[in-house]
Motif scaffolding. Sequence first.
Motif, PDB file in Angstrom:
ATOM      1  N   SER A  97       0.845  -1.192   0.000  1.00 14.67           N
ATOM      2  CA  SER A  97       0.000   0.000   0.000  1.00 14.67           C
ATOM      3  C   SER A  97       0.881   1.244   0.000  1.00 14.67           C
ATOM      4  CB  SER A  97      -0.886   0.008   1.255  1.00 14.67           C
ATOM      5  OG  SER A  97      -0.077   0.213   2.406  1.00 14.67           O
ATOM      6  N   SER A  98       0.277   2.381  -0.247  1.00 14.35           N
ATOM      7  CA  SER A  98       1.022   3.647  -0.222  1.00 14.35           C
ATOM      8  C   SER A  98       1.638   3.874   1.148  1.00 14.35           C
ATOM      9  CB  SER A  98       0.097   4.812  -0.566  1.00 14.35           C
ATOM     10  OG  SER A  98      -0.358   4.704  -1.883  1.00 14.35           O
ATOM     11  N   ASN A  99       0.887   3.554   2.193  1.00 14.80           N
ATOM     12  CA  ASN A  99       1.408   3.714   3.561  1.00 14.80           C
ATOM     13  C   ASN A  99       2.616   2.812   3.803  1.00 14.80           C
ATOM     14  OD1 ASN A  99      -0.528   5.620   4.175  1.00 14.80           O
ATOM     15  ND2 ASN A  99      -1.861   4.177   5.239  1.00 14.80           N
ATOM     16  N   GLU A 100       2.535   1.573   3.315  1.00 13.59           N
ATOM     17  CA  GLU A 100       3.653   0.658   3.468  1.00 13.59           C
ATOM     18  C   GLU A 100       4.878   1.149   2.711  1.00 13.59           C
ATOM     19  OE1 GLU A 100       1.703  -3.729   4.133  1.00 13.59           O
ATOM     20  OE2 GLU A 100       1.525  -2.843   2.135  1.00 13.59           O
TER      21      GLU A 100
END
Length: 118
Positions: A97-100
């Motif tokens: 994900s973008s957060n990851e």
Amino acid sequence: MSILVVLWERGPSTVRTVHEQLHHQRETGYTTTLKHMQIMLDKGWLRRDESTRSHVYEAAVSRTQVQNQMAGRLIDSVFSGSAGGLIQRVLSSRRPSSNELEEIQRFLDEAKRRSGRQ
């Protein structure tokens, strides 16, 4: 690992409690759970409080310690010691994900900073 996960999540527990949690995941006998916990105790992975009638076990190793040890073994045995190889394989096999990705970038930036490279 399943036993450690139960103890990390529930905290100190009896064999019966651990067994009941594991039984929801897969069929396993009480004596099998007990035997595995005794082996883990002997290896120093668990601690046992014998002050009550039902012995209470707790993890003697943290989740981070186990993750570090297992990651090191995986890197050494499967990726010929290349942490970069492991990271490349992980990123190509699963869509982060973008957060990851932001978290990974922060980690890489910190690793560069610690090693004196910018």
